[in-house]
Design a protein around this motif. Sequence first.
Motif, short mmCIF file in Angstrom:
data_model
loop_
_atom_site.label_atom_id
_atom_site.label_comp_id
_atom_site.label_asym_id
_atom_site.label_seq_id
_atom_site.Cartn_x
_atom_site.Cartn_y
_atom_site.Cartn_z
N GLY A 129 0.83 -1.19 0.00
CA GLY A 129 0.00 0.00 0.00
C GLY A 129 0.86 1.24 0.00
N ASP A 130 0.53 2.20 -0.85
CA ASP A 130 1.30 3.45 -0.81
C ASP A 130 1.01 4.15 0.52
OD1 ASP A 130 -0.37 6.27 -1.55
OD2 ASP A 130 -1.43 4.41 -1.98
N GLY A 131 2.02 4.74 1.10
CA GLY A 131 1.86 5.41 2.39
C GLY A 131 2.02 4.52 3.59
N THR A 132 2.30 3.24 3.39
CA THR A 132 2.49 2.33 4.53
C THR A 132 3.93 2.30 5.02
OG1 THR A 132 2.85 0.45 3.02
CG2 THR A 132 0.59 0.84 3.80
N GLU A 133 4.85 2.91 4.25
CA GLU A 133 6.25 2.87 4.62
C GLU A 133 6.54 3.80 5.81
OE1 GLU A 133 5.89 5.24 0.70
OE2 GLU A 133 4.80 3.71 1.80
N ARG A 134 7.46 3.39 6.65
CA ARG A 134 7.94 4.17 7.79
C ARG A 134 6.78 4.73 8.63
NH1 ARG A 134 12.70 6.58 9.38
NH2 ARG A 134 12.44 8.40 10.72
N PRO A 135 6.05 3.88 9.37
CA PRO A 135 4.93 4.36 10.19
C PRO A 135 5.40 5.36 11.25
CG PRO A 135 4.90 1.96 9.99
CD PRO A 135 6.22 2.41 9.45
N PRO A 136 4.64 6.43 11.47
CA PRO A 136 5.03 7.41 12.50
C PRO A 136 4.98 6.81 13.91
CG PRO A 136 3.27 8.26 11.06
CD PRO A 136 3.43 6.82 10.75
N GLN A 137 5.78 7.35 14.80
CA GLN A 137 5.77 6.91 16.18
C GLN A 137 4.66 7.58 16.99
OE1 GLN A 137 7.89 4.43 17.30
NE2 GLN A 137 8.32 4.32 15.10
N ASN A 138 4.29 8.80 16.59
CA ASN A 138 3.23 9.52 17.27
C ASN A 138 1.89 8.82 17.05
OD1 ASN A 138 0.94 11.66 17.12
ND2 ASN A 138 2.55 12.70 18.28
N GLU A 139 1.12 8.58 18.11
CA GLU A 139 -0.13 7.82 18.02
C GLU A 139 -1.15 8.50 17.10
OE1 GLU A 139 -3.70 6.16 20.97
OE2 GLU A 139 -2.01 7.28 21.78
N THR A 140 -1.28 9.82 17.20
CA THR A 140 -2.23 10.54 16.36
C THR A 140 -1.82 10.51 14.90
OG1 THR A 140 -2.84 12.02 18.18
CG2 THR A 140 -3.31 12.79 15.95
N LEU A 141 -0.55 10.75 14.63
CA LEU A 141 -0.06 10.70 13.25
C LEU A 141 -0.22 9.31 12.66
CD1 LEU A 141 3.20 12.84 13.51
CD2 LEU A 141 0.92 13.57 12.77
N LEU A 142 0.01 8.28 13.47
CA LEU A 142 -0.15 6.91 12.99
C LEU A 142 -1.60 6.64 12.59
CD1 LEU A 142 1.05 4.10 12.50
CD2 LEU A 142 0.56 3.57 14.91
N TRP A 143 -2.56 7.07 13.40
CA TRP A 143 -3.98 6.87 13.06
C TRP A 143 -4.33 7.61 11.78
CZ3 TRP A 143 -8.44 9.31 11.91
CH2 TRP A 143 -9.63 8.57 11.99
N LEU A 144 -3.87 8.84 11.64
CA LEU A 144 -4.16 9.61 10.44
C LEU A 144 -3.56 8.94 9.20
CD1 LEU A 144 -3.57 13.25 11.74
CD2 LEU A 144 -5.76 12.19 11.17
N ARG A 145 -2.34 8.48 9.33
CA ARG A 145 -1.69 7.82 8.18
C ARG A 145 -2.46 6.58 7.78
NH1 ARG A 145 3.51 6.00 6.35
NH2 ARG A 145 4.69 7.60 7.46
N GLN A 146 -2.80 5.74 8.75
CA GLN A 146 -3.44 4.46 8.45
C GLN A 146 -4.88 4.62 7.96
OE1 GLN A 146 -2.93 2.33 12.15
NE2 GLN A 146 -0.98 1.44 11.50
N ASN A 147 -5.59 5.62 8.44
CA ASN A 147 -7.01 5.74 8.15
C ASN A 147 -7.37 6.83 7.15
OD1 ASN A 147 -8.60 3.89 10.23
ND2 ASN A 147 -6.85 4.77 11.30
#
Length: 463
Positions: A129-147
């Motif tokens: 999936g595009d955008g799945t690389e290098r997940p953020p450590q910040n919990e909020t940023l991680l949710w935004l990236r994934q969803n």
Amino acid sequence: MLRAIVILVAGGLLPSWLWAQGLKVTGTWQIRSERWEFFNFPSTDNAYDFLGSLITVSLGKQNEREKWHVEIAHATFLGLPQNASVPSLGALYRLFNREKEGSLFLRQFFWQRRSSKGIWVQIGRFKFGDGTERPPQNETLLWLRQNRVQERLIGSFESTLIGRSFDGIQVNNERPDRTFTFALLRPTRGIFDLKGSDQLSKVTTVYASWTFSPDPQTDARVFALYYRDSRKPPQVVKLDNRPLTIRQADSEPISILTLGGHILRALPDNRGQTDFLAWGAWQFGDWGQLKHRAFAISTEFGHQWENKCRPWLRLGASLSTGDGNPNDAYHRTFFQILPSPSQHALPPIFNLMNSRTLFAQLKFQPSRKVDLQLETHRVWLSRKADFWYSGAGAFNNSHFGFFGLRGGERQVLDMIGLTLDYQADPSTAWSLYLARIWGRGVVRANFTSNSATYAYLHAMHRW
């Protein structure tokens, strides 16, 4: 009886024996019950229920440097409608599988190796999936990236249970403050087609990205994505607003380069946390005999309060170009390539092609195991001379991959959806989704009713 006893004993002993050899066996079982009351159309039955099941079994081995993984999947559908309207999911499953209700297919089969310098290579069949690389450590940023960010242009679309995989190679160069990713991929059949083992050999994507975090509150990425589709009529006819006879005569390939990026910010304050999201993509290339020029942008912001239920209010808007003139030499409809649309729209009856959307979202966490989310969407067409698009991109060799219903108006629909997620234990999760949809001008031009309901109950167990 003796045979059953032997099977049960072997089934209990085999995982233990494999574990002793350094091999790991895992599995999942997903069951989903869906209810559709779709927009009415003459001589169709758009009120129906059906049941879907997906069982996966994986075998793999991993050490500090190497990993290999094999995954087999079995998908089954029961009670599919015989005469329902596209783009409701039951109608799509029936259209592309006829009376077939289940299949066994190879979902993943890859080898991966990591070097001591932060470079890892993966070859074979795998999910991407595009955008799945290098997940953020910040919990909020991680949710935004994934969803809200990942898989907008390339994804496995697992919400249909069948999903899709990719055959190819992926290379990551990981550094403490940045990651470079390169992937050369060909998608498999799937999504709505149960023959998920076959490769689409005439569809190729090349993806490269640079993902970085300037500071702990920021996540950013720039990417380039090349897509080529050389499937030809009469088997596959391009979907655009030109007359059908012209499209049937267009055997030139689609060749598109997409350049884009995203930035996410999460800023804490004395009341909670404010977040910001921006995403954009620009496209140019050839759409068969036409020149292709298009773009899409999205912006969102929200605030999360730090109290017992952690309420999180978010607002956003997106715009993707459409084609206003079917008779000129240009194709200006943004092309979403191979996405997972359900990341941004449930049910998946609209996408990021010739659309303008406004949305509001309110998210709660009443307890550690429960998430509650309420969303509302308003959807327009960017160009009423173009189609109302839906779909997931190429998924077999007999259909283009996207679906289009005539426009003629600007307003498409209003929708409100409720999601309830419950994590019963680390291995078992439940999800309930309810949506009510009110059709506007475009819906009224294609159907005889202007309201629809969609609901599902989904359960997943891992072992």
